[in-house]
Design a protein around this motif. Structure first.
Motif, PDB file in Angstrom:
ATOM      1  N   PHE A 104       3.318   6.104  -5.193  1.00 42.23           N
ATOM      2  CA  PHE A 104       3.220   6.431  -6.524  1.00 42.23           C
ATOM      3  C   PHE A 104       1.778   6.944  -7.726  1.00 42.23           C
ATOM      4  O   PHE A 104       1.755   8.120  -8.317  1.00 42.23           O
ATOM      5  CB  PHE A 104       3.549   4.684  -7.975  1.00 42.23           C
ATOM      6  N   VAL A 105       1.164   6.871  -6.953  1.00 42.04           N
ATOM      7  CA  VAL A 105      -0.154   7.601  -6.671  1.00 42.04           C
ATOM      8  C   VAL A 105      -0.171   9.096  -6.485  1.00 42.04           C
ATOM      9  O   VAL A 105       0.124   9.921  -7.527  1.00 42.04           O
ATOM     10  CB  VAL A 105      -1.457   7.428  -5.822  1.00 42.04           C
ATOM     11  N   LEU A 136      -3.674  -3.646  -6.014  1.00 42.00           N
ATOM     12  CA  LEU A 136      -3.583  -4.421  -4.610  1.00 42.00           C
ATOM     13  C   LEU A 136      -3.633  -6.316  -5.560  1.00 42.00           C
ATOM     14  O   LEU A 136      -2.417  -6.652  -4.458  1.00 42.00           O
ATOM     15  CB  LEU A 136      -4.215  -4.204  -3.700  1.00 42.00           C
ATOM     16  N   ALA A 142       0.780   4.018  -2.583  1.00 44.82           N
ATOM     17  CA  ALA A 142       0.334   5.090  -2.771  1.00 44.82           C
ATOM     18  C   ALA A 142       1.244   6.084  -2.843  1.00 44.82           C
ATOM     19  O   ALA A 142       0.731   7.525  -3.713  1.00 44.82           O
ATOM     20  CB  ALA A 142       0.071   5.415  -0.525  1.00 44.82           C
ATOM     21  N   VAL A 188      -5.361   4.473  -5.057  1.00 42.84           N
ATOM     22  CA  VAL A 188      -4.867   3.920  -4.602  1.00 42.84           C
ATOM     23  C   VAL A 188      -5.606   2.595  -3.524  1.00 42.84           C
ATOM     24  O   VAL A 188      -4.990   0.935  -3.675  1.00 42.84           O
ATOM     25  CB  VAL A 188      -4.756   4.336  -3.043  1.00 42.84           C
ATOM     26  N   VAL A 189      -7.025   2.598  -3.847  1.00 46.67           N
ATOM     27  CA  VAL A 189      -7.729   1.423  -3.171  1.00 46.67           C
ATOM     28  C   VAL A 189      -8.154   0.558  -4.881  1.00 46.67           C
ATOM     29  O   VAL A 189      -9.185  -0.015  -4.446  1.00 46.67           O
ATOM     30  CB  VAL A 189      -8.772   2.665  -2.393  1.00 46.67           C
ATOM     31  N   ILE A 240       0.954  -1.136  -0.040  1.00 48.10           N
ATOM     32  CA  ILE A 240       0.090  -0.308  -0.150  1.00 48.10           C
ATOM     33  C   ILE A 240       0.735   1.220   0.416  1.00 48.10           C
ATOM     34  O   ILE A 240       0.632   2.220  -0.598  1.00 48.10           O
ATOM     35  CB  ILE A 240      -0.902  -0.024   0.969  1.00 48.10           C
ATOM     36  N   SER A 263      -6.637  10.218  -6.810  1.00 44.27           N
ATOM     37  CA  SER A 263      -6.030   9.869  -5.539  1.00 44.27           C
ATOM     38  C   SER A 263      -6.625   8.532  -5.045  1.00 44.27           C
ATOM     39  O   SER A 263      -5.747   7.584  -4.325  1.00 44.27           O
ATOM     40  CB  SER A 263      -6.817  10.626  -4.469  1.00 44.27           C
ATOM     41  N   LEU A 264      -7.736   8.129  -5.712  1.00 45.31           N
ATOM     42  CA  LEU A 264      -8.885   7.521  -5.521  1.00 45.31           C
ATOM     43  C   LEU A 264      -7.573   5.811  -5.817  1.00 45.31           C
ATOM     44  O   LEU A 264      -7.776   4.400  -5.703  1.00 45.31           O
ATOM     45  CB  LEU A 264     -10.289   7.407  -5.405  1.00 45.31           C
ATOM     46  N   CYS A 308      -8.464  -1.529  -6.078  1.00 45.34           N
ATOM     47  CA  CYS A 308      -8.483  -3.527  -5.735  1.00 45.34           C
ATOM     48  C   CYS A 308      -7.696  -4.050  -6.713  1.00 45.34           C
ATOM     49  O   CYS A 308      -6.939  -5.246  -6.934  1.00 45.34           O
ATOM     50  CB  CYS A 308     -10.065  -4.107  -5.610  1.00 45.34           C
TER      51      CYS A 308
END
Lengths: 236, 451, 341, 210, 193
Positions: free
Chosen positions: D83-84, D116, D81, D110-111, D77, D107-108, D113
């Motif tokens: 690289f985001v 990850l 984050a 990051v989450v 994470i 920004s989102l 799926c």
């Protein structure tokens, strides 16, 4: 998973096992954190000037759009007690208004940002106020999510935008209110200088703009008039 | 307030109003059917364990003689309906559609067919338990259709009290007029039957519930009611299924039998009016249950009748007696059109629980196309048990039987009101029967595993 | 006696059935719509005829294709349910809308509102309203431009943008009129009660003549085709709330009769909310549903941005109907120890 | 799957078609719905996501033997984050307008799926080359998916593609296509289309087998 | 001058621009967990709770970042805060209500990667909400998420009994329904002013 051909590419899962010492975890996290921080800071430092410049340009364009004839601007912070003071350096806090000056350094008007509830979401706009003639000389919607094709015309409809070329916002002598509060009328029924012609079919969005302007001008215009002398001085 | 308003026309909530079609036979007096050559007596014509035969092939039996004894507590005795010879004890076609062991009796054509033993019984001299034993050995079961052994009903469990005895004369099934004719013609036996039963049960009071489309019966019963009999005739609003035990109790007493419990849990025992009259006759003539009144009706039979038939008479004999079937008959039912059983063969015998035989023709039997459920709420408003047949039907359609339990499928009394009203022609109650059978099987299996 | 009798059917009980079947119910609704349609034609002339026919075609075409492909046991075109969808959808349209939009909307009604859920009986939302909501979101301008009702001279004129070429922008030069609700909301002008009842106002094809819709509703209610509790619940809720507001501030809020008879309330309450498929299955649930619709109508009309909210109110309550059905289960007989004493 | 022929090209292609993160795996739906109201937004979102995907896969794969299992998710994470944030600043520097219209959805990432998911399921187990190829494939698949939504929505909702008028000036735009409802409908329709393709393929295969 | 009233902030996040149906946040759990009402309710509650906690933390972090002038750490610190908040909530629930913990157990880790939470934190910062506004916003967002989730769960459970055409089954249908819901929620536009 599916890979057999390359034998040594096994998942690293088992290698560290479960007996990894906590200092190694901390070390790993720390290292990654350090590298990540480094990378972010470097990017930030590299892009910051460009971004700042972009932002400034964007703001400047908006200000000059709503203050025809302006070629320079200066930001003022509105203090809580109602006084204005020139911005020093770059300030992050506080509500700002922007004075626009022409080439000769004369005050053209003041650009004021305002926002309020629209039909679908909050509408953000900026408008230019000419203290000399006591009229709004320009209005630009900065952000809105109004219905495409209908409410969104507040940004695009030239007839609607023309409403804000000389919209009267004269204050009462005691500055308690506008002499004639802004008013929305149906298209083609404008009879007075303080009236705004609505977009047909987008009454709600038109009314929202009227409300935002009215509320903001009631609050800000008296402050501007009180500090007019300071605003007239061009930046050093 | 509500009780004041509806004092005279008591009823339950929900339910349906089908046409009653009783005009075919309502004015025909009960007629005794002549004896025929052969009688078939299935050993299983009551709820519970099949009876155990006590006669053998070739043995001579007399009318009214015990030919099979109850094999368990929930079981019933069986008597010879005619004097004759046991021709066979073998599987025969049963109205439920399968082959079931039956005693076949060939009538002795020369016998006068008098009863085996014809002395009246002085019931007043006997104790309740002695009376109960007489009823048990008389082979009595509910004549309304379910054929539940009567003595089991009267065996009140420890700690319970049958404060009220209900005579169920609602006869809410369309077409049937058996109970109606019994009330008009055999009312003295009804009253004497009530006396015996009150003694057995020790009840305070009896109620006779009659639907108000049988005004003559209500008037007659009220007129002839002995003044010393603690019994009240209660006219009920004509509505289906008024004759279901739980509905009848709700209509008269405004009490609901708790889910999964029996009428005795609200201090009530219910008997069909035919059963009560037959008990009256048992003590008057010492006659066990060997014959019953059957409504032979419907547009498909030439001569509808209210027929007094010896148990075991074959359907084909009854049809012949009633002038034969019309050509366009499509369906022959045992029982009424709402809860009756369709027959595949005409060889099946009339049983103790056969309240009527209904002959339906092309005109009534219209194949209807099933539409998807449109959630019209008609079934919800019809269900007397306040279930949600629409949801249950959809669950049954996708075979989610387990989920149906959560929606109280086991409380369904299979009255068919939901199927009757469904505008989409969904065979709701039919699916519920399947679901209930499967669930019961599964529960039994689980119990077996645990036990 | 062994003569094999005619093949006896072995179905199971019950063997008699109530004569009201689904097809009967659906066509009853269609018959009840006839006077409403006639009123629409009276007020909007040829426009109404064309829009209704095109919408109907738009709704029936996909239904027909689908019922053919699915080898379905029921012909859903002939049973009248798709006809209801098409007619109701047409009746909610402004009388000057381009015909191509009406066709598109009719198709969307049936495809998005019904077929994707598996067809008749399984849809969650009222199909006609799904189609209308789609058009409202897709073409907000055309859906809120109203032509005035017809005078005897221009009954045979096609007015508005009906003949716009498919997918093209309407010209929008129709002389537009404001609906009573819009006049109330934006200009604070009340419309006369007689106009609202008789239908001589601007509005959707079938919503203006409140009186005729009420008559149709009474007919359907008496025949037991619709559940009378739904329209009664909705209208009573709206009336009571509007009366309360009017009592609090009579200058800001119009009299309750205005809210009851103006706009699509009657059409929605009688014909849309009563769709059995998309309303709750128990009487208690139905009351919750109808009071919910009434509440939302008043909230949207008075405090929301839109002048009218019947369509959204019904769609929203459609959406929570499965929840209502879950929560409000009938009390099972015998689940109360001793009752009624 | 035939493991022996698992070349980098196969890894790349599977992300685009067979294991398309959006249409097949139904992952990362938020940005697919939120920012596809125009082609430009879709492209930027696709590229930004691909960038983050490739970079994080690269580093996750590179450090895969150094990161202890217990802290791997946290590390991933953190890498993502980072690289985001980098991508966000780069976009902001390139065009403020685009950044604004994408809003918080950059920004989102990051989450998202997908990212990850790939880090955990692939990059942490395979060497750098394969990991990057996989990331590229998935990124391309994602970009393709957002683009296919963006094209339909902008074309119908505005009559344009990347701002260029396609349908002509008299086309009546379908506003719903740029509204949230349209996003759901178009994505639903695409999934339907792919369901149909798959079903057809299956039927053909069955016919061949018979 | 953030002139948005608290009621508008709440209604806006819950209804007008519903977090799921209009802002497209939390689509994954919306698609994944909306199959059964039994799970939809607890999930909604858990997300709302975590949102509320995260909102407080995000507000504090934002203030700190403003002071130390490190806006570039926003994303990393938010995601760390949310992950910790989830951990915290997990521990908290485990200690005080084992029953609830068992009910929510499986969902809690999922929430970390739920973009609705991070989205909520970023939105509240971008829109410059003050502390109270942030809290109300987080509650509105949670309410909106739960509402959409529960309505969808109700619908999907009802559709379990339907004859859905094979092609539409699954995610495609859920998306179409979400689209219709999104259109229905448009009726709330303009409320709460």
């Amino acid at each position: 998973m599916h890979m057999h051909g390359t034998g040594h590419h096994h998942p690293s899962a088992g290698e560290g096992g479960d007996e990894v010492s906590s200092w190694r975890m901390i070390l790993t996290m720390g290292t990654i954190g350090l590298l990540a921080g480094l990378l972010i800071v470097v990017t930030y430092q590299l892009t910051l000037p460009i971004i700042e410049q972009n932002k400034a340009q964007y703001l400047q364009r908006a200000i000059f759009d709503v203050l025809p004839g302006a070629s320079r601007k200066r930001a003022f912070i509105v203090e809580k007690d109602g006084r204005l003071r020139p911005e020093q350096g770059k300030e992050k806090h506080g509500y700002k208004v922007y004075a626009g000056y022409d080439r000769e350094g004369r005050l053209v008007g003041i650009a004021i940002e305002a926002k309020g509830q629209g039909f679908q979401d909050v509408i953000q706009l900026i408008y230019g106020y000419d203290p000399e003639r006591e009229v709004i000389v320009g209005m630009k919607v900065l952000e809105s999510k109004e219905t495409p094709g209908l409410g969104s015309k507040i940004e695009t409809d030239p007839e609607f935008i023309a409403n804000f070329k000389a919209l009267e916002v004269k204050l009462k002598p005691d500055m308690s209110d506008l002499e004639h509060p802004l008013e929305m009328v149906k298209k083609g029924q404008k009879t007075a200088a303080w009236q705004i012609e609505a977009i047909t079919g987008a009454t709600i969005s038109s009314r929202a703009i009227t409300h935002i302007l009215l509320k903001s001008s009631r609050e800000i215009l008296p402050l501007i008039r009180k500090n007019l002398d300071m605003l007239k001085q061009e930046a050093p | 307030m509500e009780r004041l308003l509806f004092r005279e026309k008591r009823t339950f909530k929900h339910g349906i109003h089908p046409r009653d079609y009783k005009h075919f036979t309502r004015d025909l007096p009960i007629e005794r059917m002549p004896f025929v050559r052969e009688y078939v007596l299935p050993l299983s014509q009551h709820a519970g364990a099949p009876s155990r035969p006590v006669v053998k092939r070739g043995e001579r039996v007399f009318r009214g003689q015990l030919i099979a004894e109850p094999a368990a507590f929930v079981s019933a005795a069986l008597h010879a309906p005619v004097t004759g010879v046991v021709a066979a004890v073998e599987p025969r076609e049963h109205p439920a559609g399968k082959m079931v062991d039956a005693i076949v009796i060939q009538r002795d054509p020369h016998s006068p067919q008098t009863l085996f033993n014809e002395h009246p019984i002085d019931w007043s001299a006997l104790t309740p338990s002695e009376l109960l034993e007489i009823i048990r050995l008389g082979g009595f079961v509910g004549l309304g259709g379910a054929a539940f052994p009567t003595h089991v009903k009267y065996a009140i469990p420890e700690g319970k009290y049958a404060r009220f005895f209900f005579v169920n004369a609602a006869e809410c099934e369309p077409f049937l007029t058996t109970d109606y004719r019994i009330m008009l013609e055999r009312y003295p036996h009804i009253f004497s039957g009530i006396r015996v039963i009150l003694k057995i049960l020790g009840s305070e009071k009896a109620y006779i519930g009659v639907e108000d489309n049988k005004q003559e019966a209500i008037a007659l019963l009220r007129e002839t009611m002995p003044s010393d009999l603690p019994c009240e005739v209660v006219p009920l609003k004509t509505k289906y299924p008024q004759g279901a035990e739980k509905m009848l109790i709700e209509a008269v007493l405004h009490r609901e039998v708790p889910s999964g419990r029996l009428p005795i849990d609200v201090e009530v025992v219910v008997n069909n009016v035919g059963t009560v009259a037959a008990i009256g006759e048992l003590f008057a003539y010492n006659q066990p249950l060997i014959e019953r009144v059957v409504t032979i009706t419907g547009p498909g039979i030439h001569r509808p009748a209210n027929l007094l038939v010896p148990i075991g008479t074959r359907l084909s004999d009854v049809i012949a007696h009633c002038g034969g079937m019309k050509d366009n008959v499509r369906q022959v039912l045992f029982g009424g059109p709402m809860m009756g059983m369709p027959q595949r063969s005409l060889d099946v015998p009339i049983m103790k629980g056969t309240s009527g035989v209904l002959f339906l023709t092309d005109g009534e039997v219209v194949p209807r196309r099933e539409y998807p459920c449109i959630h019209c709420m008609k079934c919800v408003d019809a269900c007397p048990m306040y279930l949600n047949p629409s949801l249950l039907g959809m669950l049954a359609r996708v075979r989610r039987y387990e989920d149906m339990l959560e929606h109280y499928i086991m409380d369904c009394i299979e009255c068919g009101s939901c199927s009757y009203v469904c505008p989409s022609n969904i065979p709701l109650v039919q699916r519920f029967r399947v679901a209930k059978a499967l669930l019961r099987e599964k529960m039994a299996r689980e119990r077996a595993v645990q036990g | 006696m062994k003569a094999r009798e005619p093949r006896l059917l072995l179905t199971t009980s019950p063997f008699i059935k109530s004569p009201q079947d689904t097809r009967f119910i659906m066509w009853q609704v269609n018959y009840a719509l006839v006077p409403v349609i006639l009123a629409g034609i009276y007020y909007f002339g040829l426009n109404a005829v064309l829009i209704i026919l095109v919408s109907l075609a738009g709704a029936l075409l996909p239904e027909w294709l689908w019922s053919r492909r699915q080898s379905h046991p029921v012909n859903t075109v002939r049973d009248g349910s798709a006809v209801i969808t098409g007619l109701l959808f047409a009746l909610t349209l402004p009388p000057g809308i381009p015909l191509w939009m009406a066709f598109l909307g009719g198709t969307v009604s049936v495809v998005l509102g019904k077929i994707i859920f598996g067809g008749l009986g399984y849809n969650i939302f009222n199909p006609a309203l799904v189609g209308r909501a789609f058009l409202q979101a897709a073409f907000p301008v055309s859906m809120t431009t109203w032509i005035p009702y017809a005078t005897p001279e221009n009954v045979f004129h096609i007015r508005g943008d009906l003949l716009t070429f498919p997918f093209m922008k309407p010209r929008m030069d129709a002389l537009s009129a404001a609906t009573p609700l819009a006049r109330m909301k934006f200009e604070s002008q009340l419309t006369r009660l007689t106009d609202l009842l008789l239908g001589s106002t601007a509005g959707s094809l079938g919503e203006t003549a409140a009186f005729i819709i009420i008559l149709a509703g009474v007919y359907l209610g008496l025949r037991g085709v619709i559940n009378w509790r739904i329209p009664v619940g909705i209208v009573a809720t709206v009336f009571l709330l509007a009366a309360l507001l009017h009592w609090v501030d009579g200058t800001r809020y119009p009299a309750p009769w205005f809210h009851v008879f103006a706009g699509g309330l009657m059409l929605g309450a009688v014909f849309m909310a009563t769709d059995p498929v998309t309303s709750p299955i128990t009487q208690k649930g139905v009351w919750i549903f109808s009071i919910g619709v009434g509440l939302l109508v008043v909230i949207i009309r008075i405090w929301g941005g839109l002048p009218e909210g019947v369509m959204y109110s019904i769609l929203l309550m459609n959406a929570v109907t499965p929840l209502i059905n879950k929560m409000v289960r009938p009390r099972i007989y015998g689940m109360r120890e001793k009752s009624g004493r | 799957m035939k493991a022996e022929q698992n070349t980098s090209m196969d890894i790349l292609l599977k992300g685009i078609w067979k294991e398309n993160p959006v249409f097949v795996q139904v992952l990362g739906m938020c940005p697919v719905l939120a920012v596809t109201n125009s082609v430009i937004n879709s492209i930027v979102m696709g590229f930004a996501t691909t960038f983050v995907l490739v970079m994080s896969s690269f580093f996750v794969s590179l450090f895969r033997k150094l990161i202890p299992r217990q802290v791997r998710i946290a590390s991933y994470i953190m890498i993502i984050a980072t690289f985001v944030t980098v991508a966000e600043y780069i976009i902001q520097a390139i065009s403020l307008e685009v950044h604004k219209s994408l809003g918080a959805f950059i920004s989102l990432i990051v989450v998202n799926c997908i990212i990850l998911g790939r880090a955990e399921a692939f990059a942490s187990k395979y060497p750098v080359k394969e990991a990057v190829m996989d990331a590229l494939g998935m990124g391309a698949g994602f970009t393709l998916a957002v683009l296919s939504l963006g094209v339909v929505r902008e074309l119908l909702g505005n009559g344009t593609l990347a701002g260029v008028s396609i349908m002509g000036p008299s086309f009546e735009p379908w506003s719903i296509m740029i509204l949230p409802g349209g996003a759901f409908f178009v994505l639903g329709a695409w999934l339907l289309f792919f369901n149909w393709l798959r079903e057809r393929a299956k039927r053909q295969q069955e016919r061949v087998m018979v | 001058m953030t002139g948005e009233s608290l009621s508008f902030i709440f209604i806006n996040a819950a209804l007008i621009n519903n977090f799921v149906l209009s802002s497209f946040l939390g689509i994954c759990p919306f698609l994944g967990v909306s199959g059964k009402l039994k799970t939809a309710g607890p999930m909604g509650a858990a997300v709302t709770f975590v949102m509320f906690i995260s909102s407080i933390f995000a507000y504090a972090i934002h203030q700190i970042l403003l002071i130390i002038e490190a806006p570039y750490l926003q994303l990393i610190s938010y995601i760390v805060v949310i992950a910790s908040a989830v951990q915290l909530v997990e521990m908290f629930i485990k200690k005080f209500s084992p029953v609830l913990y068992r009910a929510l157990g499986i969902y809690l880790p999922l929430i970390t990667t739920n973009c609705a939470i991070l989205g909520m934190a970023l939105f509240q910062t971008n829109r410059g909400y003050d502390f109270i506004q942030s809290l109300i916003f987080s509650l509105g967002a949670g309410a909106g998420f739960s509402l959409a989730l529960i309505i969808m769960a109700g619908i999907r459970e009802a559709l379990d009994l339907a004859d859905i055409p094979g092609l539409v089954k699954g995610t495609a249908l859920t998306l179409m329904i979400a689209g219709i819901l999104s259109m229905a929620f448009m009726g709330f536009a303009g409320l709460g002013g």
